[in-house]
Each structure stands twice: as structure tokens, then as C-alpha cells.
Design an enzyme around this catalytic site. Structure first.
Site, PDB file in Angstrom:
ATOM      1  N   CYS A 186      10.684 -30.188  17.174  1.00 36.94           N
ATOM      2  CA  CYS A 186       9.324 -30.264  17.701  1.00 36.94           C
ATOM      3  C   CYS A 186       8.972 -31.742  17.811  1.00 36.94           C
ATOM      4  CB  CYS A 186       8.329 -29.548  16.793  1.00 36.94           C
ATOM      5  SG  CYS A 186       6.782 -29.194  17.671  1.00 36.94           S
ATOM      6  N   CYS A 241       5.590 -32.879  17.133  1.00 39.28           N
ATOM      7  CA  CYS A 241       4.308 -33.222  16.495  1.00 39.28           C
ATOM      8  C   CYS A 241       4.428 -34.239  15.364  1.00 39.28           C
ATOM      9  CB  CYS A 241       3.578 -31.968  16.033  1.00 39.28           C
ATOM     10  SG  CYS A 241       4.550 -30.830  15.058  1.00 39.28           S
ATOM     11  N   LYS A 259       4.581 -17.598  16.948  1.00 38.54           N
ATOM     12  CA  LYS A 259       3.971 -18.590  16.065  1.00 38.54           C
ATOM     13  C   LYS A 259       2.482 -18.657  16.369  1.00 38.54           C
ATOM     14  CE  LYS A 259       4.256 -23.447  14.689  1.00 38.54           C
ATOM     15  NZ  LYS A 259       4.925 -24.721  14.940  1.00 38.54           N
ATOM     16  N   ARG A 283       0.467 -29.920   7.140  1.00 43.72           N
ATOM     17  CA  ARG A 283       0.057 -31.090   7.925  1.00 43.72           C
ATOM     18  C   ARG A 283      -0.098 -32.310   7.046  1.00 43.72           C
ATOM     19  NH1 ARG A 283      -3.783 -27.633  11.919  1.00 43.72           N
ATOM     20  NH2 ARG A 283      -2.020 -26.514  12.839  1.00 43.72           N
ATOM     21  N   ARG A 293      -4.052 -26.762  18.482  1.00 47.02           N
ATOM     22  CA  ARG A 293      -2.813 -26.295  19.113  1.00 47.02           C
ATOM     23  C   ARG A 293      -2.972 -24.915  19.758  1.00 47.02           C
ATOM     24  NH1 ARG A 293      -0.047 -28.777  14.224  1.00 47.02           N
ATOM     25  NH2 ARG A 293       0.465 -30.860  14.990  1.00 47.02           N
ATOM     26  N   GLU A 327       6.594 -12.521  24.004  1.00 43.12           N
ATOM     27  CA  GLU A 327       7.259 -13.766  23.586  1.00 43.12           C
ATOM     28  C   GLU A 327       8.675 -13.474  23.073  1.00 43.12           C
ATOM     29  OE1 GLU A 327       6.673 -16.889  23.711  1.00 43.12           O
ATOM     30  OE2 GLU A 327       4.528 -17.230  23.918  1.00 43.12           O
ATOM     31  N   LYS A 385       5.616 -16.398  12.335  1.00 46.11           N
ATOM     32  CA  LYS A 385       5.007 -17.413  11.471  1.00 46.11           C
ATOM     33  C   LYS A 385       3.507 -17.429  11.678  1.00 46.11           C
ATOM     34  CE  LYS A 385       5.104 -22.398  10.617  1.00 46.11           C
ATOM     35  NZ  LYS A 385       5.563 -23.696  11.025  1.00 46.11           N
ATOM     36  N   SER A 390       3.053 -22.972   4.310  1.00 48.05           N
ATOM     37  CA  SER A 390       2.513 -23.819   3.240  1.00 48.05           C
ATOM     38  C   SER A 390       1.247 -23.236   2.617  1.00 48.05           C
ATOM     39  CB  SER A 390       2.234 -25.216   3.792  1.00 48.05           C
ATOM     40  OG  SER A 390       1.325 -25.150   4.880  1.00 48.05           O
ATOM     41  N   TYR A 429       8.999 -21.852   0.483  1.00 46.64           N
ATOM     42  CA  TYR A 429       9.023 -22.971  -0.461  1.00 46.64           C
ATOM     43  C   TYR A 429       9.321 -22.478  -1.878  1.00 46.64           C
ATOM     44  CZ  TYR A 429       6.857 -25.215   3.520  1.00 46.64           C
ATOM     45  OH  TYR A 429       6.617 -25.688   4.792  1.00 46.64           O
TER      46      TYR A 429
HETATM   47 ZN   LIG Z   1       4.924 -29.060  16.407  1.00 47.41          ZN
END
Ligand SMILES: [Zn+2]
Length: 323
Positions: free
Chosen positions: A119, A121, A195, A205, A217, A233, A248, A274, A313
């Protein structure tokens, strides 16, 4: 005679419950996300994600060996570069942070599967997942070429699986084509297919420094209210060549995981993001939740919903619980 049915008979003891348990968690299905930050000797705690760190590539071999020894089969790498610009050129540098990290991990633990997030970002100064057009909107088609270049640079560095997370239309197809043309036809694509534009990404982030400097986004990630759109999708990504598809976040979207699992045969992965991690961590720290029990229950629910694999995680903690 009442009650006529007595399902409690099979719940009486742990051994009986173990015999009829329908969902089994296995370390084999877990993927551990890692943040690789440009620099040396770094192990920076991520405040919003207690127990998680940003590592520089030189300290990753030690971590990779520990992860491999704990039988976690795969890691998912995110990069945090020193330099950001409008087109995210740091994302496809040969000596970029992810490229570097992949090599270090593969040298240290050759059998550990290294998946790389593709990605822009984390690499753009504006924090969006693609190239901006004149009006400040993310240009789908201008972004595709760059993503293909990033994916190829990861494959060249030794990545085992490429995971595009940008949500641009057509990126699975163009990445597949570019990998195939360069002799990487054996590298699978694990696509972030469904997503959502989710608020549960908040702590990530902070971890990756990827907050958009303006806007949000929602112009490319999915509306949390939609589910049929997710089926479309998935159909497009599979047709374009996705080998594994991802939903996600996970827990707020268990219905979507179930539906995708029922509709498609392609291996399905869910990302326990997260925010899902930090909620459990925070409430446990306050003494409001039992951490270990909630880790097991949350992972079980995601598996039960139909996920074959889970990015989490909690993977190292789960491994610890097993031993
Ligand atoms: Zn991204």
C-alpha cells in the site's frame, strides 16, 4: 416428561465439551503482523497497542527466530520509512525498509512465511493509499502502476506472499501480471478484498504513522453498512487472480466472513485489527476482562464464522498459551 430435550448432558464436564467442540484453534492458521521501521537498533513501544513494537530491520532476525520457534507460520510486514513524498517512492526502493526487513527475516528464519503489505499510505506525505489527482482525490489508475512496482520489489527482496491492502480497483490483476512477467508466477497474492472504512484501525495509524492528512478513506474502502458489495469485491479479486482473500476487520464483521466463506472456495483470512486488539488489552489492564479467555474467545469466534486464517497481534500470546 419435561424437559423433553437435554443438551446440557453433553456440557457437563470439560472432557465431554472437548469431545463435541466444533471449532478448533490452531497456531497453524495464525499470521503475526510486524511493523518494520527504518533505522537501527530500534524497538519502540506502540503506546496504543501495549505489547507491540516498531522494529528496525537489524533487530528483526532475533524476533523472526522466536516467532518461527513458537510455530507461528507467517508474519505480515508493514513498513515505516524515513522519507515520505507525494507518490510514495520509498515503498519500492530496492533498499527500502520492507525490502530490507524481508531479507533479514528470510536469512534468519528461511521457513517463516513472509507476507508483505502493499500500500502507499505509510509512504505518502498525504497519508492516502494512492496517488492524488489534481483535485485531491485518489486516482485509481495512476496508483495501479505504482502498486505493481511495489509488489515486484517485495518479490525481488524475497517475500513469499504479496498482500495488497489499498482497495484500488483492478490492482490484483495488474500485480499478478507484473509478477508473472518477471518470473514470480509462484508468488501468491493475498488480497485485502473486503476492507471496510473502519474506526477500529485507530491504533494502527499511531503505530504506522499513516493517518491521512486530510479527508478519509471512505472513497476507496467499503462502507460498514454493506455486505452484497463485499461479495462483488470477492468475485472480482478471485477472477483477477487472488489466491487468498481477506475480510478486515474481523469481529465487527463476522456475518461478512460467514457469507464469503459460504459463497467462495478461495482460502479466507480475517484480520483481527489493532482496535480489536487494543480493546481487549485496555479492558484487561483495567481488570474488566480476563485477557487470556477473551483472546481465545475472540479468535474462536472468527474461526467459527468461517475464516481459515487469522491475522492477529495476539499470535505470540496464543503460542505462549499453547506451551
Ligand atoms: Zn493504505
Amino acid at each position: 416428561m419435561f424437559p423433553e430435550h437435554r443438551p446440557r448432558r453433553l456440557r457437563r464436564t470439560e472432557t465431554l465439551r472437548r469431545m463435541i467442540r466444533e471449532t478448533q484453534l490452531s497456531i497453524d492458521n495464525l499470521i503475526y503482523p510486524i511493523f518494520a521501521k527504518e533505522g537501527t537498533s530500534l524497538k519502540e513501544p506502540i503506546e496504543a497497542m501495549p505489547g507491540q513494537f516498531r522494529y528496525s530491520p537489524d533487530v528483526l532476525p532475533k524476533l523472526a527466530k522466536t516467532i518461527a520457534a513458537s510455530k507461528i507460520p507467517a508474519v505480515l510486514l508493514f513498513g515505516i520509512p524515513k522519507i515520505k513524498d507525494s507518490t510514495g517512492t520509498s515503498a519500492h526502493r530496492r533498499d527500502g525498509v520492507v525490502q530490507h526487513a524481508v531479507q533479514r527475516i528470510k536469512d534468519a528464519a528461511p521457513d517463516l512465511v513472509v507476507i508483505t503489505d502493499v500500500c502507499l499510505c505509510e509512504y505518502t506525505d498525504h497519508g492516502h493509499c494512492g496517488i492524488l489527482d489534481g483535485t485531491g482525490e485518489v486516482s485509481n489508475d495512476d496508483t495501479l502502476e505504482v502498486l505493481a512496482t511495489v509488489a515486484l520489489s517485495h518479490a525481488k527482496a524475497g517475500a513469499d506472499i504479496i498482500a495488497p491492502s489499498d482497495m484500488m480497483d483492478g490492482r490484483v490483476g495488474i500485480i499478478r501480471e507484473s509478477l508473472d512477467e518477471s518470473g514470480y508466477e509462484q508468488i501468491p497474492i493475498m488480497s485485502y478484498t473486503v476492507k471496510y472504512a473502519s474506526s477500529f484501525y485507530g491504533p494502527f495509524r499511531e503505530a504506522a504513522g499513516s493517518t491521512p492528512s486530510f479527508g478519509d478513506r471512505r472513497g476507496y474502502q467499503m462502507d460498514p453498512a454493506n455486505v452484497r458489495e463485499g461479495l462483488r469485491e470477492a468475485a472480482y479479486d478471485i477472477e483477477e487472480g487472488a489466491d487468498i482473500i481477506i475480510v478486515k476487520p474481523a469481529m465487527p464483521y463476522l456475518d461478512v466472513i460467514r457469507l464469503i466463506a459460504d459463497e467462495f472456495d478461495t482460502p479466507l483470512c480475517a484480520y483481527q485489527v489493532s482496535g480489536e486488539y487494543s480493546m481487549i488489552k485496555a479492558a484487561s489492564t483495567m481488570g474488566w476482562l480476563n485477557e487470556a479467555a477473551c483472546i481465545l474467545e475472540s479468535l474462536t469466534s472468527i474461526k467459527r464464522a468461517g475464516a481459515d486464517m487469522i491475522i492477529t497481534y495476539f499470535a505470540p500470546q496464543f503460542a505462549e498459551m499453547l506451551s
